[in-house]
Design an enzyme around this catalytic site. Structure first.
Site, PDB file in Angstrom:
ATOM      1  N   CYS A  85     -20.937  -3.407 -12.920  1.00  0.00           N
ATOM      2  CA  CYS A  85     -21.475  -4.368 -13.896  1.00  0.00           C
ATOM      3  C   CYS A  85     -20.320  -5.166 -14.488  1.00  0.00           C
ATOM      4  CB  CYS A  85     -22.204  -3.610 -15.002  1.00  0.00           C
ATOM      5  SG  CYS A  85     -22.457  -4.661 -16.447  1.00  0.00           S
ATOM      6  N   ASN A 131     -12.421  -8.549  -4.482  1.00  0.00           N
ATOM      7  CA  ASN A 131     -12.810  -8.946  -3.130  1.00  0.00           C
ATOM      8  C   ASN A 131     -14.214  -9.516  -3.155  1.00  0.00           C
ATOM      9  OD1 ASN A 131     -12.145  -8.674  -0.097  1.00  0.00           O
ATOM     10  ND2 ASN A 131     -14.231  -7.877  -0.248  1.00  0.00           N
ATOM     11  N   GLU A 132     -14.382 -10.664  -2.561  1.00  0.00           N
ATOM     12  CA  GLU A 132     -15.720 -11.295  -2.509  1.00  0.00           C
ATOM     13  C   GLU A 132     -16.538 -10.961  -3.752  1.00  0.00           C
ATOM     14  OE1 GLU A 132     -17.596 -10.517   1.269  1.00  0.00           O
ATOM     15  OE2 GLU A 132     -16.426 -12.081   2.214  1.00  0.00           O
ATOM     16  N   CYS A 158     -26.177  -8.480 -12.293  1.00  0.00           N
ATOM     17  CA  CYS A 158     -26.575  -7.273 -13.007  1.00  0.00           C
ATOM     18  C   CYS A 158     -27.591  -7.602 -14.098  1.00  0.00           C
ATOM     19  CB  CYS A 158     -25.325  -6.623 -13.594  1.00  0.00           C
ATOM     20  SG  CYS A 158     -25.689  -5.091 -14.453  1.00  0.00           S
ATOM     21  N   CYS A 187     -28.441  -5.115 -16.606  1.00  0.00           N
ATOM     22  CA  CYS A 187     -28.407  -3.935 -17.466  1.00  0.00           C
ATOM     23  C   CYS A 187     -28.450  -4.338 -18.942  1.00  0.00           C
ATOM     24  CB  CYS A 187     -27.161  -3.107 -17.167  1.00  0.00           C
ATOM     25  SG  CYS A 187     -25.658  -3.795 -17.880  1.00  0.00           S
ATOM     26  N   CYS A 236     -25.443  -6.347 -20.112  1.00  0.00           N
ATOM     27  CA  CYS A 236     -25.534  -7.754 -19.694  1.00  0.00           C
ATOM     28  C   CYS A 236     -26.535  -8.499 -20.576  1.00  0.00           C
ATOM     29  CB  CYS A 236     -25.926  -7.847 -18.224  1.00  0.00           C
ATOM     30  SG  CYS A 236     -24.556  -7.432 -17.131  1.00  0.00           S
ATOM     31  N   GLU A 254     -10.191 -14.323   5.717  1.00  0.00           N
ATOM     32  CA  GLU A 254     -10.735 -13.393   6.708  1.00  0.00           C
ATOM     33  C   GLU A 254     -11.521 -14.172   7.758  1.00  0.00           C
ATOM     34  OE1 GLU A 254     -13.369 -10.423   5.150  1.00  0.00           O
ATOM     35  OE2 GLU A 254     -12.114 -10.019   3.408  1.00  0.00           O
ATOM     36  N   TRP A 276     -22.224  -6.571  10.917  1.00  0.00           N
ATOM     37  CA  TRP A 276     -23.313  -6.585   9.934  1.00  0.00           C
ATOM     38  C   TRP A 276     -24.393  -7.616  10.240  1.00  0.00           C
ATOM     39  CZ3 TRP A 276     -22.721 -11.473   8.116  1.00  0.00           C
ATOM     40  CH2 TRP A 276     -21.420 -12.001   8.097  1.00  0.00           C
ATOM     41  N   GLU A 309     -17.940  -0.001   9.141  1.00  0.00           N
ATOM     42  CA  GLU A 309     -17.246  -1.128   9.786  1.00  0.00           C
ATOM     43  C   GLU A 309     -16.521  -0.734  11.073  1.00  0.00           C
ATOM     44  OE1 GLU A 309     -15.112  -2.968   6.530  1.00  0.00           O
ATOM     45  OE2 GLU A 309     -16.847  -4.259   6.110  1.00  0.00           O
ATOM     46  N   TYR A 312     -17.590  -0.731  14.000  1.00  0.00           N
ATOM     47  CA  TYR A 312     -17.869  -1.622  15.133  1.00  0.00           C
ATOM     48  C   TYR A 312     -17.581  -3.083  14.793  1.00  0.00           C
ATOM     49  CZ  TYR A 312     -19.827   2.631  16.876  1.00  0.00           C
ATOM     50  OH  TYR A 312     -19.959   3.933  17.255  1.00  0.00           O
TER      51      TYR A 312
END
Ligand code: GLA
Ligand code: ZN
Length: 703
Positions: A115, A149-150, A155, A157, A160, A312, A320, A360, A362
């Protein structure tokens, strides 16, 4: 330049040595060097490893690998590792766990689910970042910080909710203003106390789990989106501020999601706070090349044309998607060059060595499960490494120049798709992409800009579906046209203000005077229904009629020249394409969603009228772009076809920067091949370098 320590195209990517025993590390580094890799992104998902409990930290593995890489000439993009809270934290302080759209509190698991308004998360994330900055901030290997990361957790909650109320108080000042802005007299929603306001999710204003865009109150849902994007940005800023205080000279970034058009976060707003934009480029097997091009141009647009990072991409396949096709031979390099062609200054992968456990395993990597360099993927990565090394610093900081722009706005996107009616079929990004494609297919460079961009840099600005007109925008567009600009907008534009209240008095509201029209009604067509745009013959080169669909505005000219009319239905004969002279410029209105042939024709026509020309005329499927720097001009030619194609370069003397070969007036590019043509005239006279006069390649190749 991203960093003077490494004045090269950064080449490397995510490296997760913590998943492997120490013996493997030396072997990895041997292979990185073979592949020409010069940067490794470390420490992305390691919080749970680096901080075993509330008080202890253990960075020994990180010390060791950073030193090892550096000794071998490999620099580090250091992640802060805050993208996933540790399990002990979730157990002891459940406020770090987010609540989803359906109102369910998550347990520990997955990632990117802290959160953003959790006090615990904030306290420990800041502490961790400070420790990293103090420990590694002055390590010579450190090139750039990679926050989290990304980022992006939505959220719902209680924390929030409390923060949302504070955010609203700041925005509106009083409940009276908020009630007005949200139109709460509708369905008796008037709020008398701030704590009556709840977050809009499946428990409140949204009721259909299969269609999260369906809301009873667009104003509330729009504000939640703004608030959530701001909340996540505030967590980024927590880290940014600490890093900048301790290491002011090290650039800071965070990697944006693979769908550059990642709906929850307003990346234009975000980009004001990153030192360089960084993006994860993950097209799927069926993503059109022009969609990737659009996303790349958007990355370039986020910071007004500055170069950006590919943080990346997969060297071979993802794991995915439903079907994780391989990138066939040469395609990884082709798509890497496509990014460079549109303004990237790095080529980085996820990941350098393939995991052998969890979800991950594969996912493609530079070093595959076979564990050695005798693989197709490794050979292709190493080949590209050699080529990039050869390019050195020549392309760094070069720019894509154009005087055409497409306007894209996140808040407008949210509003268009929260709209209940007139049509579910109207998707903002798809509509913008149609206009982008018209530029792309003709190799006409175009910038993607936000509503606050300085329009005077452009001669042609297209704003598809500009439904929400923010305060102050209409006068700025008027001024742009008055002083000679060409502005184009479409159906479903000028309808609402920033809280989704309709501008009364006839659409397109604030844009009405500029466009010289007024729209009385809007018809929605079924997916299999079309109408036609019958051209009245005033524009040369156009067909007699084109198909159109989705929405059809029923409009009246108030002075605008009618260029096409509807060919069918009870509104047959009403205008569907108009041009209004305004000051020294003109404003066009496209009242419906036309077929691609029409858009191509119109974009070509308006570009030429404004002196904006294709980089080069190429056979279909050969993408051409140009980057320029200090008078030198680099023309990228990318052959996406399954067959070789011949391109005419025109007069002049050129060299391919990749192969080093001299090019004749025409060049044949193999299937999936790339040429970067640079003029060599000056090279001959000064015996080196690639500096050409601006009259050179630009002039020769542009008409
Ligand atoms: C994202 C993440 C990476 C990795 C890749 C896999 O982009 O940032 O950590 O999971 O996807 O494609
Ligand atoms: Zn929350």
């Amino acid at each position: 330049m991203i960093s003077a320590k490494l004045p090269r195209i950064f080449y490397g990517g995510d490296y997760n040595p913590e998943q492997w025993p120490r013996e493997i590390w030396d072997e990895d580094i041997r292979m990185f060097k073979l592949a020409g890799i010069n940067i490794a992104t470390l420490n992305v998902f390691t919080w749970g490893l680096n901080q075993p409990d509330e008080e202890s930290y253990d960075f020994e593995w990180l010390d060791e690998i950073i030193d090892k890489l550096y000794k071998n000439g490999i620099y580090v993009c250091l992640a802060t590792g805050t993208a996933n809270h540790p399990a002990w934290m979730a157990k002891r302080y459940p406020d770090v766990l987010s609540v989803d759209f359906a109102g369910r509190k998550r347990k520990f698991g997955f990632r990117h689910n802290s959160c953003p308004n959790s006090p615990t998360y904030q306290k420990y994330a800041k502490r961790l970042v400070r420790k990293l900055a103090e420990r590694y901030g002055h390590h010579p290997a450190l090139l750039i910080w990679h926050v989290n990361n990304e980022m992006g957790c939505q959220c719902y909650c209680d924390n929030c909710e409390k923060e949302f109320r504070l955010w609203l108080k700041k925005r509106y000042g009083s409940l009276e203003k908020l009630n007005e802005a949200w139109y709460t007299r509708f369905w008796g929603h008037t709020f008398y106390s701030w704590d009556e306001i709840v977050l809009p999710n499946l428990l409140s204003e949204h009721i259909d789990a299969s269609n999260p865009d369906q809301t009873a109150f667009q104003g509330i849902s729009l504000d939640y989106n703004r608030f959530n994007s701001d909340s996540v940005l505030a967590r980024y800023m927590d880290e940014y501020d600490i890093l900048k205080t301790i290491t002011p000279t090290i650039p800071v970034t965070t990697n944006y999601h693979g769908h550059a058009t990642y709906k929850p976060l307003d990346y234009f707003k975000w980009s004001k706070h990153v030192d360089i934009v960084a993006w994860d480029n993950y097209p799927s097997f069926d993503t059109p090349i022009s969609t990737t091009a659009f996303r790349l141009d958007m990355m370039r647009g986020f910071k007004g044309g500055d170069p950006f990072m590919i943080m990346e991409q997969t060297p071979s396949q993802q794991n995915w998607q439903p079907y994780n096709s391989l990138k066939p031979p040469s395609v990884m390099a082709l798509w890497s060059y496509q990014a460079l062609a549109r303004g990237a200054d790095t080529v980085m992968f996820f990941q350098l060595r393939r995991s052998f456990g969890a979800c991950e395993k594969y996912h493609g990597a530079v070093i595959e499960h076979a564990g050695h360099e005798n693989t197709r993927v490794f050979r292709e990565v190493a080949q590209l490494g050699t080529e990039l090394e050869k390019l050195g610093n020549q392309l760094l900081d070069s720019r894509v120049e154009t005087r055409a722009a497409i306007l894209f706005d996140w808040e407008n996107w949210w509003a268009v798709e929260y709209s209940s009616g007139p049509s579910d079929q109207l998707k903002y990004v798809e509509e913008v992409q149609k206009y982008y494609d018209a530029f792309y297919s003709q190799n006409i460079p175009v910038d993607i800009i936000n509503t606050d961009a300085d329009l005077s840099q452009y001669d042609l600005v297209i704003a598809p579906v500009l439904y929400m007109v923010k305060e102050g925008l209409a006068p700025r567009i008027e001024q742009f046209v008055e002083s000679g600009g060409t502005f184009v907008t479409t159906f479903f534009s000028g309808i609402v203000n920033e809280t989704d209240l309709v501008t009364l008095g006839g659409y397109p509201g604030e844009l009405r005077k500029l466009l010289g029209i007024w729209v009385e009604e809007i018809d929605a067509l079924f997916p299999d229904q079309t109408n036609s745009m019958v051209m009245k013959g005033s524009l040369k080169g156009f067909k007699e009629a084109y198909q159109c669909g989705i929405l059809c505005d029923l409009l009246h000219s108030e002075g605008a020249e009618v260029i096409a009319e509807y060919g069918r239905d009870f509104y047959r004969g009403m205008p569907c394409l108009t041009r209004n002279p305004f000051g020294k410029g003109e404003a066009w209105y496209i009242a419906t969603s036309p077929e691609s042939d029409f858009l191509e024709q119109l974009v070509g026509y308006l570009s030429e009228a404004n002196g904006i020309y294709p980089v080069m005329n190429t056979p279909s499927g050969v993408e051409a772009t140009r980057r320029t720097k200090d008078g030198a001009s680099f023309a990228f030619l990318l052959n996406h076809n399954e067959e070789e194609k011949t391109v005419h370069l025109g007069q002049g003397s050129f060299k391919d920067m990749i192969s080093g070969e001299r090019l004749e007036a025409e060049v044949t590019i193999p299937s999936k091949g790339v040429v970067i043509a640079v003029e060599t005239m000056t090279e001959l006279s000064n015996g080196g370098g690639v500096q050409g006069g601006s009259r050179s390649l630009a002039g020769n190749l542009s008409r």
